[in-house]
Structure formats: C-alpha cells, structure tokens
Design a protein around this motif. Structure first.
Motif, PDB file in Angstrom:
ATOM      1  N   SER A 104      16.979 -99.677 116.630  1.00  0.00           N
ATOM      2  CA  SER A 104      16.566-100.192 117.932  1.00  0.00           C
ATOM      3  C   SER A 104      16.164-101.656 117.847  1.00  0.00           C
ATOM      4  CB  SER A 104      15.389 -99.376 118.472  1.00  0.00           C
ATOM      5  OG  SER A 104      15.804 -98.060 118.764  1.00  0.00           O
ATOM      6  N   ARG A 105      15.450-101.971 116.789  1.00  0.00           N
ATOM      7  CA  ARG A 105      14.987-103.354 116.652  1.00  0.00           C
ATOM      8  C   ARG A 105      16.148-104.307 116.418  1.00  0.00           C
ATOM      9  NH1 ARG A 105       9.816-101.205 114.090  1.00  0.00           N
ATOM     10  NH2 ARG A 105      10.965-100.794 112.176  1.00  0.00           N
ATOM     11  N   PHE A 107      19.222-103.954 117.429  1.00  0.00           N
ATOM     12  CA  PHE A 107      19.906-104.120 118.714  1.00  0.00           C
ATOM     13  C   PHE A 107      19.136-105.084 119.621  1.00  0.00           C
ATOM     14  CE2 PHE A 107      20.641-102.834 123.113  1.00  0.00           C
ATOM     15  CZ  PHE A 107      22.017-102.796 123.166  1.00  0.00           C
ATOM     16  N   ALA A 108      17.834-104.872 119.707  1.00  0.00           N
ATOM     17  CA  ALA A 108      17.009-105.716 120.580  1.00  0.00           C
ATOM     18  C   ALA A 108      17.090-107.178 120.153  1.00  0.00           C
ATOM     19  CB  ALA A 108      15.565-105.239 120.535  1.00  0.00           C
ATOM     20  N   ARG A 109      17.026-107.397 118.859  1.00  0.00           N
ATOM     21  CA  ARG A 109      17.084-108.737 118.314  1.00  0.00           C
ATOM     22  C   ARG A 109      18.381-109.443 118.732  1.00  0.00           C
ATOM     23  NH1 ARG A 109      15.286-111.805 113.829  1.00  0.00           N
ATOM     24  NH2 ARG A 109      13.428-110.745 113.096  1.00  0.00           N
ATOM     25  N   GLN A 162      12.665 -97.945 124.255  1.00  0.00           N
ATOM     26  CA  GLN A 162      12.864 -98.884 123.158  1.00  0.00           C
ATOM     27  C   GLN A 162      11.538 -99.459 122.660  1.00  0.00           C
ATOM     28  OE1 GLN A 162      16.256 -98.864 121.773  1.00  0.00           O
ATOM     29  NE2 GLN A 162      15.903-101.075 121.749  1.00  0.00           N
ATOM     30  N   HIS A 163      10.640 -99.626 123.605  1.00  0.00           N
ATOM     31  CA  HIS A 163       9.380-100.289 123.290  1.00  0.00           C
ATOM     32  C   HIS A 163       8.706 -99.712 122.058  1.00  0.00           C
ATOM     33  CE1 HIS A 163       5.776-102.621 124.279  1.00  0.00           C
ATOM     34  NE2 HIS A 163       5.061-101.551 123.946  1.00  0.00           N
ATOM     35  N   GLU A 166      10.527-101.275 119.125  1.00  0.00           N
ATOM     36  CA  GLU A 166      10.407-102.724 119.001  1.00  0.00           C
ATOM     37  C   GLU A 166       8.968-103.164 118.754  1.00  0.00           C
ATOM     38  OE1 GLU A 166      12.364-104.707 122.275  1.00  0.00           O
ATOM     39  OE2 GLU A 166      13.882-103.145 122.344  1.00  0.00           O
TER      40      GLU A 166
ATOM     41  N   ALA B 108       8.046-111.009 121.197  1.00  0.00           N
ATOM     42  CA  ALA B 108       8.658-109.724 120.875  1.00  0.00           C
ATOM     43  C   ALA B 108       9.236-109.735 119.461  1.00  0.00           C
ATOM     44  CB  ALA B 108       9.756-109.401 121.880  1.00  0.00           C
ATOM     45  N   ARG B 109       9.895-110.808 119.130  1.00  0.00           N
ATOM     46  CA  ARG B 109      10.502-110.950 117.827  1.00  0.00           C
ATOM     47  C   ARG B 109       9.454-110.836 116.720  1.00  0.00           C
ATOM     48  NH1 ARG B 109      14.845-113.383 115.172  1.00  0.00           N
ATOM     49  NH2 ARG B 109      16.478-113.659 116.707  1.00  0.00           N
ATOM     50  N   VAL B 111       6.503-109.374 116.901  1.00  0.00           N
ATOM     51  CA  VAL B 111       5.975-108.017 116.795  1.00  0.00           C
ATOM     52  C   VAL B 111       7.012-107.105 116.142  1.00  0.00           C
ATOM     53  CG1 VAL B 111       5.086-106.035 118.063  1.00  0.00           C
ATOM     54  CG2 VAL B 111       4.468-108.345 118.781  1.00  0.00           C
ATOM     55  N   ALA B 112       8.271-107.327 116.477  1.00  0.00           N
ATOM     56  CA  ALA B 112       9.318-106.448 115.950  1.00  0.00           C
ATOM     57  C   ALA B 112       9.421-106.525 114.435  1.00  0.00           C
ATOM     58  CB  ALA B 112      10.667-106.788 116.578  1.00  0.00           C
ATOM     59  N   MET B 155       0.934-100.249 127.900  1.00  0.00           N
ATOM     60  CA  MET B 155       2.092-100.556 127.059  1.00  0.00           C
ATOM     61  C   MET B 155       3.390-100.414 127.838  1.00  0.00           C
ATOM     62  SD  MET B 155       1.466 -99.395 123.130  1.00  0.00           S
ATOM     63  CE  MET B 155       1.205 -97.657 123.402  1.00  0.00           C
ATOM     64  N   ALA B 159       6.169-103.049 128.459  1.00  0.00           N
ATOM     65  CA  ALA B 159       7.546-102.804 128.040  1.00  0.00           C
ATOM     66  C   ALA B 159       8.529-103.172 129.141  1.00  0.00           C
ATOM     67  CB  ALA B 159       7.719-101.340 127.657  1.00  0.00           C
ATOM     68  N   GLU B 166      13.328-110.112 127.323  1.00  0.00           N
ATOM     69  CA  GLU B 166      13.948-109.794 126.031  1.00  0.00           C
ATOM     70  C   GLU B 166      15.424-109.431 126.184  1.00  0.00           C
ATOM     71  OE1 GLU B 166      11.575-106.893 123.900  1.00  0.00           O
ATOM     72  OE2 GLU B 166       9.753-107.799 124.714  1.00  0.00           O
ATOM     73  N   TYR B 167      15.730-108.681 127.214  1.00  0.00           N
ATOM     74  CA  TYR B 167      17.117-108.263 127.432  1.00  0.00           C
ATOM     75  C   TYR B 167      17.761-109.073 128.547  1.00  0.00           C
ATOM     76  CZ  TYR B 167      16.513-104.187 124.396  1.00  0.00           C
ATOM     77  OH  TYR B 167      16.310-103.363 123.328  1.00  0.00           O
TER      78      TYR B 167
END
Lengths: 211, 211, 211, 211
Positions: A104-105, A107-109, A162-163, A166, B108-109, B111-112, B155, B159, B166-167
């Motif tokens: 998931s991470r 993909f998000a990245r 996803q949260h 991520e 986000a990055r 934290v991921a 949260m 999200a 993010e997306y």
DNA sequence: GATGAATGAGGGTTCATTCAT
DNA sequence: TATGAATGAACCCTCATTCAT
C-alpha cells in the motif's frame, strides 16, 4: 556437499519481496541495488543478472501490486445486498492494508509523486472504477442506498482503508499498538464500515467485520 | 543599473518552497541538492551557504509544516455546534490539501517511511489529538452526536482530506480535472462533510461548504 | 592477448606504498584520494573499492609501520655487550631511515600533530620502552655503562636516527648528496654511534658500523 | 561607545600567531582560512584583506621563523670556551623548543615534505652552518675538542633539541608530564648537554644547564 | 549462472577567494 | 576597512551498471 541453490523462481520472488519492502520505505532513488540485493539474499551482481535495471524492477513491482489488487478489490458485477458488498470490500481492504502495508505504501508513494510510472496503466484503473460506479449508481437508482458521488465514494473508502497502511507509524502511536504487534483490524473495520454504511443510509451489519 | 539581488528572506523562502515541492515529489534521498538549488533559483554552493545540510533542511521543512498546521487544524476548545465545528474543520483541511498539496504529500511521505524525523516531535501531536478527543467525548456525553471512536474518527477525517493531496494525480484523473486547474474543493468538501456528519448522526449544514 | 591485470595483492601493496609516500609528504588532509589513486596506478573509484575511507587507510598505514618497527627496533631481552647492542640498534635504525624515509616521516608527522590516531596504540610503545629501559638500567647497575636517563637516552637515539629521514632534504643539501643518490649511511652511523657510545663511556667498535 | 578596534599591527601579529600554531598542527592543506581567521579573532574576509593568499601566508610564516632563529641559534664568531658555547647553544635551543614548539614543528613539517618553500632560502642556512663549522674546526685544530664531523655534529644537536618539540606528545607520554604542564627543560638540557660534551671529550659544566 | 572487480557519473559538502556594499 | 554573500573548483565517497573469469 553443495549447499542447495535457490531456484530461479525463489530468487525472483525474493527480489520482488525485497523490492516491495525497500521501495516502500525509501522510494526508488532512496533504495540502492546493494540494499535490494542484500534484502533478497543475493549479491549485487547477481541481482543485475535477474533484472535489467532498477527502474524496470520498480515498474514491475508496481504492476505486480496493481494486478494483485485487481483480483482483490472490486464490487461484484452482480451484487446482492449493498451493505454486505460494501462491508466485505472494506474488510478485505483493511485486512490487506494491515497485512501487507508495504504494498500500500509503495503504491501511495508512486501516486504521490505524480504517478510517472503508473500513469501509463491507468486505463485499467478507469475500467475498474467505472464498473464499481455502475454498481453504485444501480443501488442508488433502485433506492437501495442514499445518493452518493460514486467516484468520490470509492476514493474515500480507498483513502480511509489505505490510511492504516500509509500512516501505520502514526496509527500505531495514537492507538497505542506496540511495535511488535500488527494493528488490530477488528475495531478499524467496524468503525470504517459504520462510517460508509451510514453515509449510504444503511445499518451496519452486526458484528461480522471483526477480525 | 544593477539587477536587484534577491534579499535573504526571499532566498530563504525560495529554498523552503523548493524543499517542500521537491522533497514531496521524490523524498529526501531522491532529491539532489542540485535539484533543490535549481528549483530555488540559486547555485548549489549558494544553497549550502543558507543551509547546513540536506538532512537539516528536510527536518526544518517538516517542522515548518507541522507548526503551520497546528495553527490551522484543531477543534475549538470551547466548541459550539458540533456540525459546524466538524464542517469547518473539514473545509479548512480540504482547502489546504488542494491549495498546498505538496505540504500534505511531504508529511505523508515522512510518516509512511516510519517518521524517523517527525517521531521526535510526536508529543505535540499527541496533545492535539487528546484535546480534540476530549471535545468529541464531550459531544458524545451530552448526546450531541452518536458515539464514535474519538481517535479513529480524527484519523479517518485526516485520511480522507489528505487523500485529495496525496492522490491528487489519481483524483485529477478520475474526476476529469485538467492539469492546469486545481481540484474543485466544493464537491469534495460537500461529500466529505456529509460522510462524517452522517457518521455522527447529524444533518449536513445546507450549502455552505462549497468553495 | 590481454594485458595481465594486477593481482589483488599487488594493488593492495601499491596502495600501501602510495599511502606511505603521499601521507608522508603532505599529511592526511593534504593528500587527496585522487593523488593516492594516481600514485597507486588505479582510479579513484577503484581505490575506494579497496579501502573504506581515507582516514582508515591513514590509520592502517600507520599501524603497518608501527608493527614493522616493533620487529626491527628493540634491544635484545638478553643483551650481551652493550656497545654491540647499541651500535647494532643504531645501525638498523639509520639504515631504515635512509632506505625508507617516508615511513619515518609519516610517523613523525603523526606524532607532531599530537598523535590523534597513534595515541590509542601507545600502550605497546610504553611496553617496548620499558623493556629497553630495563636493559639499560641493568647495564648501569652492573657498571657496564655510565649512568644515563634510560628514557631520554632512547629518545635521543630515536631523535638523531630519525633525523636523517625527517630532515633528509636538508641533510642532502648540507652533506652535498645529489638528488638521485641515497644518503651514505656509513659516516652517519659512525658519527651517531660514537655519539651515544661516548655518552655511555664506551669505545666505538672499530669500523664495523659502515654500510 | 565603540569597542576598541585592534590595530593593524595587532591583527598582523594575531594572524602570524594563528598561522604558526595552525600550520604546525595540520599543515598547509589541512588548515582552512576559516580556522586561521577564527584563531586570529577576525573574519575570513578580513583575513584575505591582510594576506594575499594562504600559500603566501605560509611562506611568510616560515621565513619569519627562520629569521628569528638566525638571531637565536649560532655559535659566536669569536668563541671562548667550547664547553660553554655548546652548552649555551643547547640550552637556548631546548628552551625554545619547549616554549615555542609550534615553530619547531612547522619548520620540521616543511623540511619533511622536501622543503618546497624553504629550499629557495637555503643559501642563508648554508652560511650559518659554514660559520659554525669553521668555529668547530678551529676548536678541533687547536685540540680543544675531539674530532667530530662538523656538519653532522650540528645536525645531531639540531635533531635532539628539536625532538622535544616535534615529539612533544610522545615525550610527554613517556616522561609522564601532564597535559597542562610544559616539559621540564632542566633534565633535558642536562642530558643533551652531557651527550654532546662527552662526544667532544669535554666535561659537563656543573649544574648550570637547569632551567 | 555466479561473483569479485572495475568504472563513469554524480552525490553532498567544503573551501579559497572575490564581490558588493 | 570590514563583512555577508557568492562562486567555481575541488574533495571524499556512493552507486548503478558492466566486465572478466
């Protein structure tokens, strides 16, 4: 006595696993082939025998994930009860996010940086989303759920589920989950399911979303 | 007549802007000082006159964002109407995500990848979350909203609102927004607000969430 | 027919030789890896394949010299004639200083800057000096030589013998030795030996100290 | 009220002092102008106002030392008693080495690397040495001292006396002198004087060499 | 297939020096 | 004079990839 060599397939799998977890953590540029090789248990030179370039490995890894997801995350083309369909979808998605957060991470990245690689494969995404939108619009048309924006409804489910992959580090901290345990999917699935079912004007299905 | 040099403050701002957008796109390792310098309109050596290292710039940039957010995203300590409070919070958050998506993506990055830098500053995060949880629990206790898990509720809002930063690339594609336009916050705010107000058993506030 | 590659051992030796001569001339900071690589006949990247850092190469080089010296420069634990023992020691030391002046210079340079690296290895030095002091004190106790300060006696021998390495350029100039010849060890050994034997009240051993 | 500015002369002196101690410790390449400036209590830009280049400062500093030494270290052109002359010379030299070890170390460093700078100024050195050699040869001719090699005799004195500056760190360690005390010149002068007087067949002058 | 070695390009950073005020 | 700012060149080191065995 020779040590048993890993088979080609095993090595390829090891490389893929390494790629998912390493690319997820530090990205394409942040991951060295050295690191990938070590994580896969092979030498750097050997790695380059199996892949043609780091970029291509990155792309293959992403596509592998997307293919996998296509089989996991979808609404039935002939769905019965919307509540059950939605709840099942959410449960699958949360379980996956907690079990395989790296995928998931990663993909998000990729999406966060503008999806330079995935962008070329978004036709498939579009199809999937359209199919699901059709289902949702059907539900709405038949009065089974309150009107929602079909695409945003899907995106929001995606966002919330996803949260927990991520933002795992943060969620772990805020929910008090120790470093050596996975997040508990039960309460998460319950809360997320209730969130989206209520949005649709539906009642939560009693107590089946728990892990 | 000499060309006016950029002032120190202007250069510092340019560096910060460059850091947010470049680090957001490719991360700490994926961003070269060369790239940062060019994005800020200065030379690599000049960049190092203003920063002491790439790592430190990264950290400063993250902290800058977190500080900014502390002032933007919170529930009033003495909140009146829950619906209004929640709706306002969501609106602020979505607007920010759409206006400054890079900041959201950078956060986000970080934290991921396990928040190696931000982790040291999570005491403040905890405080903020606890304050908001208190507010939410107050609403529940007084029967103003349906019971929710206070932390997960926050949260999940986070999200969904972050998602549109993010997306962004995907949302843009699925919603059909052209590359040269920002996402339209109106419908997003409407849908997200309805999602969370319904979760609380509240009625959406009519038509004020639109941009 | 392919040109024969240098073997690993040859390359390691070339690097060590280069390190001794370059570090001796311009020190740790004054010697670039570029220079070292060229002196060793390899590329800069290749150098880094063999060493892990310039600092470590510096340290290894120093320790290599010190180890070598431990085997060369000492008084016998069971010495016979003091005159012979001292004369031999001086002859060995002078020969080495003239044959391998770079090693002596490198060592001197390190000590001159306060021995930040060697300091950690001075326990061994202490042991060596103590052993020799014991020998000297034995000679004194048995009336074989005039009383001397055992430590300073050793340091002074060290000083004089090292001198012909450290000040080679000056000695060469003052003694009129051309650039393409090594210093002649004979007269040096004779003069130095006489200096220290006379200090001990001993007669020089006739004519054996010459090269 | 303005802070009193340092005069030009004071600044020049500060730069010279800084240069001696910094160049002595880490050499020409190992010393940055930043370090020099800070040690002199001025800014880097200001330093470049007073010097034209680091190389030239290095050269000037060396020449300054050499000039100073010409006035300190020589045998009288009309010497009386050889013992007294030699003992005085040694005492002066040792005192200087212990009081100003940096100057000695800087000089040694330059010679050790082949004296690329000092080499151009060795005519003066030659003159000095020749004068002293003349004196020594006079003593020999008149039977006042045993025959010695006049040049090596001088070099050896130089070697031993310099040693306590160049190897200060080691001497301190072996003699047990604490870091916050200077070496005690008394015993050193006594031992060194006895060494060279005995070489000449002379008796030590009783008890005046002590500090 | 596998692996130690090699390498050209580029990474972040420092630095002596100069510039502009 | 003094100084904050700027800069081109270098420096140490890493890396993706290739080569030779």
């Amino acid at each position: 006595m020779k040590q048993t060599r890993k088979s080609r397939a095993e090595i390829r799998q090891a490389i893929l696993d390494a790629a998912i977890s390493e690319f997820a953590r530090e990205g394409l540029e942040g991951t060295s082939t050295q690191t990938l090789a070590k994580a896969a248990g092979i030498t750097k030179a050997q790695l380059h025998y199996y892949i043609s370039s780091k970029e291509e490995l990155y792309e293959d890894t992403l596509l592998h994930i997307v293919e996998l997801w296509k089989g996991l995350f979808f609404f039935s083309a002939d769905p019965g009860d919307p509540a059950r369909e939605i709840a099942d979808y959410i449960a699958r998605k949360v379980h996956h996010a907690i079990e395989f957060p790296d995928a998931s991470r990663l993909f998000a990245r990729e999406v966060a940086r503008g999806a330079p690689v995935l962008r070329q494969h978004w036709a498939g995404l579009q199809d999937n989303v359209n199919l699901a939108s059709g289902v949702i619009e059907g539900w709405i048309a038949q009065g089974q759920i309150q009107p929602v924006h079909p695409v945003m409804f899907q995106m929001n489910i995606w966002a919330v589920t996803q949260h927990y992959a991520e933002y795992e580090a943060q969620a772990r901290f805020l929910l008090g989950t120790p470093d050596d345990e996975k997040l508990d999917p039960g309460p998460i699935i319950a809360e997320v399911t209730e969130l989206f079912l209520r949005r649709c004007g539906l009642q939560p299905i009693p107590d089946e979303a728990s892990s």
